[in-house]
Motif scaffolding. Structure first.
Motif, mmCIF file in Angstrom:
data_model
loop_
_atom_site.group_PDB
_atom_site.id
_atom_site.type_symbol
_atom_site.label_atom_id
_atom_site.label_comp_id
_atom_site.label_asym_id
_atom_site.label_seq_id
_atom_site.Cartn_x
_atom_site.Cartn_y
_atom_site.Cartn_z
ATOM 1 N N LEU A 279 -0.864 -12.206 -22.062
ATOM 2 C CA LEU A 279 -0.796 -11.019 -21.205
ATOM 3 C C LEU A 279 -1.673 -9.927 -21.792
ATOM 4 N N ALA A 280 -2.023 -8.970 -20.930
ATOM 5 C CA ALA A 280 -2.899 -7.883 -21.369
ATOM 6 C C ALA A 280 -2.234 -6.551 -21.085
ATOM 7 N N VAL A 281 -2.398 -5.617 -22.025
ATOM 8 C CA VAL A 281 -1.899 -4.256 -21.842
ATOM 9 C C VAL A 281 -3.106 -3.332 -21.757
ATOM 10 N N LEU A 282 -3.192 -2.600 -20.651
ATOM 11 C CA LEU A 282 -4.331 -1.697 -20.454
ATOM 12 C C LEU A 282 -3.831 -0.262 -20.511
ATOM 13 N N HIS A 283 -4.403 0.521 -21.396
ATOM 14 C CA HIS A 283 -4.051 1.942 -21.483
ATOM 15 C C HIS A 283 -5.193 2.726 -20.836
ATOM 16 N N LEU A 284 -4.870 3.412 -19.749
ATOM 17 C CA LEU A 284 -5.920 4.106 -18.996
ATOM 18 C C LEU A 284 -5.690 5.608 -19.071
ATOM 19 N N ASP A 285 -6.733 6.334 -19.408
ATOM 20 C CA ASP A 285 -6.638 7.798 -19.515
ATOM 21 C C ASP A 285 -7.779 8.400 -18.691
ATOM 22 N N LEU A 286 -7.433 9.341 -17.812
ATOM 23 C CA LEU A 286 -8.480 9.942 -16.982
ATOM 24 C C LEU A 286 -9.377 10.813 -17.857
ATOM 25 N N ASP A 287 -10.664 10.787 -17.593
ATOM 26 C CA ASP A 287 -11.591 11.627 -18.366
ATOM 27 C C ASP A 287 -11.605 13.033 -17.775
ATOM 28 N N ARG A 288 -11.517 14.004 -18.633
ATOM 29 C CA ARG A 288 -11.614 15.418 -18.244
ATOM 30 C C ARG A 288 -10.667 15.797 -17.117
ATOM 31 N N PHE A 289 -9.461 15.247 -17.142
ATOM 32 C CA PHE A 289 -8.509 15.592 -16.083
ATOM 33 C C PHE A 289 -8.108 17.064 -16.182
ATOM 34 N N LYS A 290 -8.096 17.565 -17.418
ATOM 35 C CA LYS A 290 -7.690 18.948 -17.638
ATOM 36 C C LYS A 290 -8.551 19.910 -16.818
ATOM 37 N N ARG A 291 -9.820 19.520 -16.669
ATOM 38 C CA ARG A 291 -10.725 20.408 -15.926
ATOM 39 C C ARG A 291 -10.338 20.489 -14.459
ATOM 40 N N VAL A 292 -9.847 19.383 -13.915
ATOM 41 C CA VAL A 292 -9.393 19.409 -12.517
ATOM 42 C C VAL A 292 -8.218 20.372 -12.398
ATOM 43 N N ASN A 293 -7.283 20.243 -13.327
ATOM 44 C CA ASN A 293 -6.111 21.122 -13.339
ATOM 45 C C ASN A 293 -6.522 22.580 -13.478
#
Ligand code: C2E
Ligand code: MG
Ligand code: MG
Length: 677
Positions: A279-293
């Motif tokens: 099985l595979a575990v994928l950790h996904l983090d949005l880039d520069r999400f703080k800027r959208v906020n």
């Protein structure tokens, strides 16, 4: 749930029913007794009166003729009657002609009580005996008196009362037991069954075990009780389900939360280990999400997260899990993957899907993400380990610029550990203000005169210097840069003010990072620090790298304008490495362009960029500083090309505050000498 030993309701209700039947039975019997007493008494008197009437003739004859024999026979006849106790013929003269009496047969207490009840007044019947003749008005010459025999009547009464009482007791017992039996069948037995069924209900899944309505009770109160109870169970289960959802789901996106993710992962690992699957575990983090906020507001940020959640869920199979770890971080568990190729394919699909998200509530956005992949069993065997590895791989993807996926390697863990240690030490150093500033001079290209310094941060960990290139990014990520930057500002302002006072005014430049510049209080901080140290604003120069300024010009512009209005000079650092929009450059309140070291390094063989920057600065009436000047050729070329100021190892390496002060002193002394000469 254990079922306690119950005290029998059946026994209790039998006792109560019998007791109640007794009370009622006895009350009824007492009334019956009253009636019987009156009836027996009247019957005895009637019988006696009847005897008296029958014996009227013979008694008259005997008394009139004074025939003693006949008298005795008459009295014998009267005494033969059961209810008669005594009899006498009394002449007018008051003499008793004849008398017979039955001896008293009263022996026991019961009979005496019965006598008292029936004949406490000792009743008797008296019949006048008329002289012979036809005249109805002829006078009586004697009287026949007959007394009731109480003991005989009492015995009869007692006999009757005894039988009645026994019958009453039996009746009462029978009724009581029947009542108890009926109650038991109708109430206790179904109640006990309901009780046992309730006790068997498992608290975790009450809805799975609804109670059965006892047969024949569907339309009565018991049926109502059971159906209400089942309804309550159903509502309880609904509440349970809602609670479960709340504690295991992210309330914004509806995805699995961290708790559920860990649970699912450990379950998936169990299955994989048993079936020797992967099985595979994928950790996904949005880039520069703080800027959208920051730029579009939290509502749009939330809407974007919901869209991201939907896109990610659309990219995986039903057996896979997509969850939100918090913030802009998601975890994807891919079960039964063939290997790294399949995991890479899914990761690519996720990135493409996010790339296609361009509109959130009418706002244009550009979304990219960093994905870290850890594989079972290659990289780790437990859920915490796999999640940590996927996280480390994600950090590596971030460091590589984001918008990509990276597989985990052992080296990543070591890097992550080292970074954690660095972070902790930096925190301590920040608390203790355990830093120093080094000062690197800048000189006028044409004359070589000292024109100012750049303050550069120095930090030693266990005696060894750590490059700012290494720890400044960590300080930025952790937010420590705000405290560190404030210290640098304070220190530079204090030093510039002191030098101005002691020797003469020379500006000091400080480097300001993206995080500091984005801080709403930054311009205020600069203003208050200048005022507190009595530093003239023109003695402070602020260096901001080109990439930082150009990434979000609109956002930084108000702060830059305020700084400019204070009188602080602004330099664009490392100019030429980013992508400056010329249109923006004209609008920006900047004073200086610092030509990046890499272009100075190319001099004098590849002078294109350096000469273009100098020309551009001259057109925009900005001054230029060349950084990283290391050779005489470079210096000569720059001076001839019209670069205003120079900074680099050729002139001086960054030096301590004392050494820098010595330079300041020397510069002003030579100026004074030149003036006096
Ligand atoms: P920078 O602002 O471009 O600073 C110039 C860097 O180039 C300094 O490295 C300096 O020592 C180095 N340098 C100067 N002349 C030469 C030369 O002739 N040849 C070579 N090879 N290098 C030269 P340093 O001190 O390691 O700083 C690196 C970067 O760290 C700085 O780049 C700046 O971006 C950042 N930095 C340093 N201090 C601070 C600070 O107080 N706050 C913030 N936010 N960033 C800082
Ligand atoms: Mg700099
Ligand atoms: Mg620079």
């Amino acid at each position: 749930m254990s079922i306690p030993l119950l005290r029998s309701l059946t026994l209790k209700q039998a006792i109560h029913a019998i007791f109640a039947a007794f009370v009622i039975g006895f009350a009824i019997t007492a009334v019956e007794f009253g009636w019987t007493v009156t009836r027996e008494r009247a019957a005895a008197l009637d019988r006696v009166a009847e005897v008296a009437m029958l014996m009227d003739g013979p008694a008259t004859t005997a008394a009139w003729t004074l025939d003693q024999d006949l008298g005795e026979r008459v009295l014998d006849g009267v005494m033969a009657v059961h209810s008669v106790g005594w009899v006498e013929i009394l002449l007018d003269t008051g003499t008793v002609f004849a008398r017979q009496e039955r001896p008293s047969a009263v022996s026991n207490l019961l009979e005496r009580a019965a006598l008292a009840l029936l004949f406490s007044d000792r009743p008797e019947v008296e019949r006048p005996l008329l002289s012979p003749g036809e005249d109805p008005m002829r006078p009586a010459f004697a009287r026949l008196r007959i007394g009731v025999d109480p003991p005989a009547v009492a015995a009869r009464f007692l006999d009757y009362a005894g039988r009645t009482l026994l019958a009453a007791v039996l009746r009462v017992l029978l009724i009581g037991l029947t009542m108890a039996l009926v109650f038991h069948r109708l109430l206790t037995r179904p109640l006990v069954r309901i009780g046992y069924a309730v006790a068997r209900i498992e608290p975790g899944k009450p809805q799975n075990q609804p109670l059965e309505i006892p047969p024949g009770h569907a339309d009565d109160e018991l049926g109502f009780l059971v159906s209400r109870f089942n309804e309550t169970l159903r509502l309880l289960e609904k509440e349970h389900a809602e609670l479960r959802r709340l504690v295991t789901r992210c309330t914004l996106t509806g995805l699995a939360n961290r708790t559920l993710l860990i649970d699912r992962l450990s379950h998936a690992l169990e299955i994989a280990s048993r079936s020797q699957g992967r099985l595979a575990v994928l950790h996904l983090d949005l880039d520069r999400f703080k800027r959208v906020n920051d730029s579009l507001g939290h509502d749009i940020g939330d809407a974007l997260l919901i869209q991201v959640a939907e896109s990610l869920s659309d990219c995986v199979r039903r057996c896979d899990t997509v969850g939100r770890l918090g913030g802009d971080e998601f975890l994807i568990i891919l079960e039964r993957v063939a290997g790294s190729d399949e995991a890479a394919m899914v990761a690519g699909r996720l990135l493409t899907a996010l790339h296609r998200l361009t509109d959130v509530n009418g706002h244009r956005v550009h979304i990219s993400a960093s994905v870290g992949i850890a594989l079972y069993p290659n990289d780790g065997a437990d859920e915490q380990g796999l999640m940590r590895m996927a996280d480390a791989a994600m950090q590596a993807a971030k460091s590589d610029g984001g918008g990509r996926f990276v597989f985990y390697t052992q080296e990543m863990t070591e890097r992550a550990m080292a970074r954690l240690r660095l972070e902790a030490s930096l925190r301590t150093a920040t608390e203790r203000k355990d830093f120093e500033l080094a000062y690197q001079p800048k000189i006028e290209a044409a004359t070589g005169a000292l024109t100012g310094f750049e303050a550069l941060l120095r930090w030693r960990l266990d005696g060894a210097p750590i490059s700012p290139m290494e720890f400044i990014p960590v300080a930025e990520d952790t937010g420590l840069i705000l405290d560190i930057g404030a210290w640098v500002l304070e220190e530079a302002c204090r030093t510039a003010a002191r030098w101005a006072l002691d020797h003469g005014p020379l500006p000091i430049a400080i480097n300001v990072s993206a995080r500091q510049l984005a801080d709403v209080g930054f311009a205020d901080l600069v203003e208050s620090t200048l005022r507190r140290n009595g530093t003239a604003p023109e003695l402070l120069e602020i260096e901001i790298t080109e990439t930082v300024i150009m990434k979000d010009v609109a956002h930084h512009l108000p702060t830059l304008n305020r700084l400019r209005a204070l009188g602080v000079r602004i330099a664009i650092d490392d100019f030429g490495t980013g992508y400056s929009s010329l249109a923006y450059l004209r609008q920006l309140p900047v004073d200086v362009l610092k030509i990046d070291r890499s272009f100075v390094n190319d001099l004098p063989h590849a002078p294109d960029i350096a000469s273009t920057v100098i020309a551009l600065a001259q057109r925009l009436k900005l001054s230029t500083v060349a950084e990283g000047v290391e050779t005489l050729e470079q210096r000569r070329w720059l001076a001839e090309a019209g670069c205003d100021r120079l900074q680099g190892y050729l002139i001086s390496r960054p030096v301590t505050a004392d050494a820098a002060e010595a330079m300041v002193m020397a510069a002003f002394a030579s100026q004074d000498m030149a003036l006096t000469a």
